[in-house]
Design a protein around this motif. Structure first.
Motif, PDB file in Angstrom:
ATOM      1  N   SER A 167      48.692  10.813  59.972  1.00  0.00           N
ATOM      2  CA  SER A 167      48.677  12.005  59.114  1.00  0.00           C
ATOM      3  C   SER A 167      47.274  12.573  59.034  1.00  0.00           C
ATOM      4  O   SER A 167      46.343  11.912  58.546  1.00  0.00           O
ATOM      5  CB  SER A 167      49.166  11.657  57.703  1.00  0.00           C
ATOM      6  N   SER A 169      46.442  15.217  57.220  1.00  0.00           N
ATOM      7  CA  SER A 169      46.152  15.567  55.825  1.00  0.00           C
ATOM      8  C   SER A 169      45.710  14.341  55.037  1.00  0.00           C
ATOM      9  O   SER A 169      44.770  14.402  54.230  1.00  0.00           O
ATOM     10  CB  SER A 169      47.375  16.205  55.171  1.00  0.00           C
ATOM     11  N   LYS A 173      42.111  13.810  53.160  1.00  0.00           N
ATOM     12  CA  LYS A 173      42.021  13.440  51.736  1.00  0.00           C
ATOM     13  C   LYS A 173      41.227  12.147  51.552  1.00  0.00           C
ATOM     14  O   LYS A 173      40.672  11.908  50.477  1.00  0.00           O
ATOM     15  CB  LYS A 173      43.423  13.258  51.150  1.00  0.00           C
ATOM     16  N   LYS A 183      43.141  18.576  45.355  1.00  0.00           N
ATOM     17  CA  LYS A 183      44.581  18.440  45.539  1.00  0.00           C
ATOM     18  C   LYS A 183      45.368  19.405  44.644  1.00  0.00           C
ATOM     19  O   LYS A 183      46.540  19.664  44.905  1.00  0.00           O
ATOM     20  CB  LYS A 183      45.012  17.003  45.240  1.00  0.00           C
ATOM     21  N   GLN A 189      46.311  22.810  49.310  1.00  0.00           N
ATOM     22  CA  GLN A 189      47.567  22.100  49.552  1.00  0.00           C
ATOM     23  C   GLN A 189      48.290  22.683  50.762  1.00  0.00           C
ATOM     24  O   GLN A 189      48.776  21.942  51.631  1.00  0.00           O
ATOM     25  CB  GLN A 189      48.466  22.214  48.316  1.00  0.00           C
ATOM     26  N   LEU A 192      46.562  21.878  54.108  1.00  0.00           N
ATOM     27  CA  LEU A 192      46.785  20.499  54.559  1.00  0.00           C
ATOM     28  C   LEU A 192      48.153  20.355  55.209  1.00  0.00           C
ATOM     29  O   LEU A 192      48.302  19.686  56.244  1.00  0.00           O
ATOM     30  CB  LEU A 192      46.644  19.538  53.374  1.00  0.00           C
ATOM     31  N   ASP A 196      48.883  19.446  59.267  1.00  0.00           N
ATOM     32  CA  ASP A 196      49.814  18.422  59.772  1.00  0.00           C
ATOM     33  C   ASP A 196      50.762  19.032  60.794  1.00  0.00           C
ATOM     34  O   ASP A 196      51.044  18.424  61.850  1.00  0.00           O
ATOM     35  CB  ASP A 196      50.611  17.824  58.606  1.00  0.00           C
TER      36      ASP A 196
END
Length: 849
Positions: A167, A169, A173, A183, A189, A192, A196
């Protein structure tokens, strides 16, 4: 046919904005958040379709694959090294391109290209692509441009099938530079989620990076438009929706619709219409999809934005959606196959139904969005566009009564048009499309259309009536600039009521005669007539002349005679039918007009069996105004029932002696000297009219009832006893010692309404005097019936002293099987006297005891 817009643009790639133009791309604070990374179904579909397109473009490696238009303004930034590019539209696509460039730079093996990219996309350690919707969004873009991520060492997460999946994202993070509170930023958001999606779509294609950066033959491009020179003010940004809100229904519709339009660009042999836009100082042919996409986000939305200021910014999408729907509905009405009255058209039902908005799927299901329907939308919106202002005003002030451009357009963008207004809007827009170079004739065209379509003149109860009217208008459009000449040669017009279309044909012969236009339009604009003045033409003798000669080419002396007659009847008609703000005829003092006409003869119109209307109210409930009104009676035509009433109205008009005192003249005509007592009673007493709130009376073999509402299930009175009550018994000086008096209204009862003198107590019993009407064989007044008896129907034993009083007054028991005594007379004064004698005698009897 070619459709042209003079906008200038330049084909650029995302990278060229920075490498050649030296721009800093700043998404302003008033723009929405980035939303292409949201996880609802609609956004997933849009995201996947867009990424699929980008992938196929890069994979095919063909240059200049345009992503439509990107619009915005250029401003000098605080740092003079960079010009700030502020996107008005295209923000979502630009953000996705930024993320794609960043990702491909991360997997590219070309270090030189990666260094060039970073050098052109940053200043110091700040990204030149930045979001100002929130400071956190800006900081994230800055951090992203400085980050280096090993795509082979991504953090793994558990999927639903319990498999570990890398992943991007989650990896970002987990970076030390990623702040936890980021976040909560909706833009971050979404970014991200998009990263992906990009990872899974583009991993393993590092060659795509160099293709994106190729400045000589860029693969992915768009037409960049600087809109500042078109004076689109900053408040237009607000139309993009408030920041942080999800995509509206219309934005989702628009995205799918624009994809749908591409199919029409691939078949030039069938769809031959050409569209042009001007960019790079050159007129360029564009496809249907490009033309629509550009205009829906620029000039058309600019028009509708003018109606969304002052706190109504959130209504822009609904206005666009509603106007789109109105135009498509009108187009469909012009092509739909007419059904019979008992059959509905499913597509028509959907388009005119109560749903506040229609999804693209619903439009697709109806198959209404054909090529011609889309052209109708484009042509209509182009015709209505008026630069940076609200719609243009072509209708002269003197013709606003026929068509108010602002009122109708406001209703169109609210989807609140009546069927008549839909027809009028269609006729107006079609004229602008086909005859804008003959705008001086628009007034006349809309005058005729108003007269034909007004709901008082042509009834349009359903979609079939709407379609019939619009089809007729479409046939008339070629003749619109010369509509008067066309009508002079016609005898009627299909699609509208016969009486109104015939009237318009006759008036077409009159309006071009000296002084007649002013007279005709002066009568038409009267708010009761609303274009229907056929009765004035009939009363003046004009219709008879026309039907005899098929023309109105009369002599000067005849012209003078007809004109004077028209002026006289018009003056009386406009006075008698003048309306106040509530739609009430205020010059009809004490119903003097109805009573005067009734003195000339029985004009009443029949509703249901035995229900008749006095035409004494202008209520619109239950179609009373449409079906049972002076308006209906005065329509031009040879209907025998209406002809009878019109003759009585004409006779009344003819008997008005003083045009300066029309009310006084009418009152002097209210003479109750007819052979019918029911008419005499109504003529003599305006109170009888007043009690009929909706104008209805009920006439049967047994009784004539004054209805308080529409039917017998509402309270009602009886004509002759109620007249007796209000004229004699109700008087405060008339009282009956020992009795209570009242008028007994009824409501669906076997007992007729009557006068009741009741509650006289004697020897522990209660007695009543009741007065009824008896009709003759002609269903007219014959006599009054006075009855006396117990309140208890089962009691028969009257005291002897009461029997003596009844015998002395001639009040007899006609039938020994009932316990009521009766007496009859024809005179109101006699029945009052007899009632007083009886009541006084009974009261004296009680006093003696």
């Amino acid at each position: 046919m070619s459709t042209n817009n003079e906008y200038k643009g330049e084909r650029l790639s995302f990278f060229k904005l920075f490498s050649q133009k030296n721009y800093k791309l700043v998404v302003p604070i008033i723009q929405r958040d980035y939303v292409q990374g949201r996880t609802n179904d609609d956004t997933n579909e849009v995201r996947n379709e867009f990424l699929d397109s980008l992938y196929s473009y890069l994979d095919e490696n063909r240059p200049n694959r345009d992503l439509d238009f990107v619009y915005g303004t250029l401003q000098a930034g605080p740092n003079e090294d960079y010009i700030h590019f502020i996107p008005l539209d295209g923000q979502q696509r630009l953000t996705t391109l930024f993320l794609l460039h960043w990702f491909l730079s991360q997997i590219s093996q070309n270090e030189e290209a990666k260094n060039i990219f970073k050098a052109k996309m940053t200043s110091g350690k700040k990204s030149l692509f930045t979001y100002e919707t929130r400071q956190s969004s800006t900081d994230f873009c800055d951090a992203l441009m400085q980050a280096t991520i090993d795509m082979g060492q991504l953090v793994a997460i558990k999927e639903k099938d319990n498999k570990d999946t890398p992943s991007l994202s989650a990896t970002l993070k987990n970076e030390p530079w990623f702040f936890r509170f980021w976040k909560n930023d909706p833009t971050i958001q979404s970014m991200l989620v998009m990263l992906d999606a990009i990872y899974h779509k583009f991993i393993g294609h590092e060659e795509f990076f160099e293709r994106l950066l190729d400045e000589e033959n860029p693969i992915v491009t768009f037409i960049f438009m600087d809109l500042k020179e078109y004076k689109l003010t900053d408040d237009l940004y607000i139309k993009m929706n408030s920041r942080g809100k999800p995509l509206s229904k219309f934005e989702n519709f628009k995205a799918k619709f624009e994809q749908y339009l591409k199919q029409f660009d691939g078949n030039k042999s069938v769809h031959s219409r050409e569209f042009t836009l001007n960019f790079n100082n050159k007129e360029n042919l564009v496809g249907l999809q490009q033309y629509f996409s550009f205009n829906i986000d620029t000039k058309w939305v600019t028009l509708l934005w003018q109606y969304c200021k002052e706190g109504k910014q959130d209504r822009i999408d609904s206005h666009i959606e509603n106007l789109f729907r109105v135009i498509v509905t009108n187009y469909y009405a012009s092509i739909v196959k007419l059904q019979n009255k008992n059959t509905s058209d499913p597509t028509f039902d959907v388009l005119t139904g109560g749903d506040r908005s229609l999804t693209f799927a619903k439009y697709e299901e109806t198959k209404v969005l054909t090529y011609d329907a889309i052209l109708a939308v484009i042509d209509s919106l182009d015709a209505l566009y008026n630069g940076n202002q609200k719609i243009a005003h072509y209708i002269s002030v003197d013709y606003k009564d026929y068509y108010d451009e602002d009122e109708i357009f406001n209703k169109a963008i609210e989807n609140k048009l009546s069927r008549a207004e839909r027809m009028q809007f269609f006729a107006y827009v079609q004229y602008l499309i086909h005859h804008r170079n003959k705008i001086d004739s628009l007034n006349e065209w809309m005058r005729v259309i108003h007269n034909l379509t007004h709901p008082d003149n042509t009834i349009a109860d359903g979609n079939d009536d709407l379609a019939r009217g619009i089809k007729s208008i479409e046939k008339l459009i070629p003749h619109a600039p010369n509509i008067i000449q066309y009508l002079r040669e016609a005898s009627s017009i299909d699609g509208f009521s016969k009486h109104q279309s015939s009237e318009e044909c006759i008036k077409a012969h009159l309006v071009e005669k000296p002084a007649w236009r002013e007279l005709i339009e002066g009568a038409e604009k009267h708010h009761y007539f609303n274009g229907q003045i056929g009765f004035l033409l009939e009363f003046s003798g004009i219709c008879e002349y026309y039907h005899t000669n098929k023309h109105l080419d009369w002599s000067n002396s005849e012209n003078k005679t007809f004109k004077n007659a028209f002026i006289r009847y018009s003056k009386i008609g406009k006075f008698v039918f003048d309306l106040n703000e509530k739609g009430v005829r205020f010059n009809d003092k004490d119903f003097c007009f109805e009573r005067a006409v009734l003195a000339h003869g029985d004009y009443l119109l029949e509703g249901n069996t035995d229900y008749w209307n006095l035409l004494s109210t202008e209520t619109v409930a239950k179609n009373v105004k449409r079906d049972l009104s002076w308006k209906r009676m005065l329509r031009m035509g040879d209907d025998k029932v209406m002809q009878k009433g019109k003759k009585l109205v004409k006779a009344t008009f003819d008997d008005i002696a003083d045009l300066n005192d029309i009310i006084g003249s009418l009152e002097r005509l209210c003479i109750p000297q007819t052979e019918e007592e029911w008419r005499n009673t109504l003529i003599s007493s305006p109170k009888m009219f007043k009690v009929c709130e909706k104008g209805f009376i009920y006439i049967s073999k047994e009784e004539i009832l004054l209805l308080g509402k529409w039917y017998l299930n509402h309270y009602h009175s009886e004509l002759f006893t109620y007249h007796l009550w209000v004229e004699k018994f109700k008087d405060e000086d008339i009282f009956f010692e020992g009795f209570c008096k009242e008028y007994a209204w009824q409501k669906r009862s076997d007992i007729s309404p009557h006068i009741s003198i009741k509650d006289f107590s004697y020897r522990h019993n209660k007695y009543s005097i009741e007065i009824y009407t008896v009709l003759n064989a002609n269903h007219d007044f014959d006599k009054f019936q006075l009855t006396f008896g117990f309140n208890n129907e089962n009691k028969f034993d009257y005291p002897d002293e009461i029997i003596e009083i009844l015998k002395e007054l001639g009040i007899e028991n006609e039938d020994e099987t009932v316990n009521w005594f009766s007496w009859y007379c024809k005179s109101e004064n006699s029945i009052l006297s007899k009632t007083k004698y009886l009541a006084d005698a009974l009261f004296q009897l009680k006093q003696k005891k």
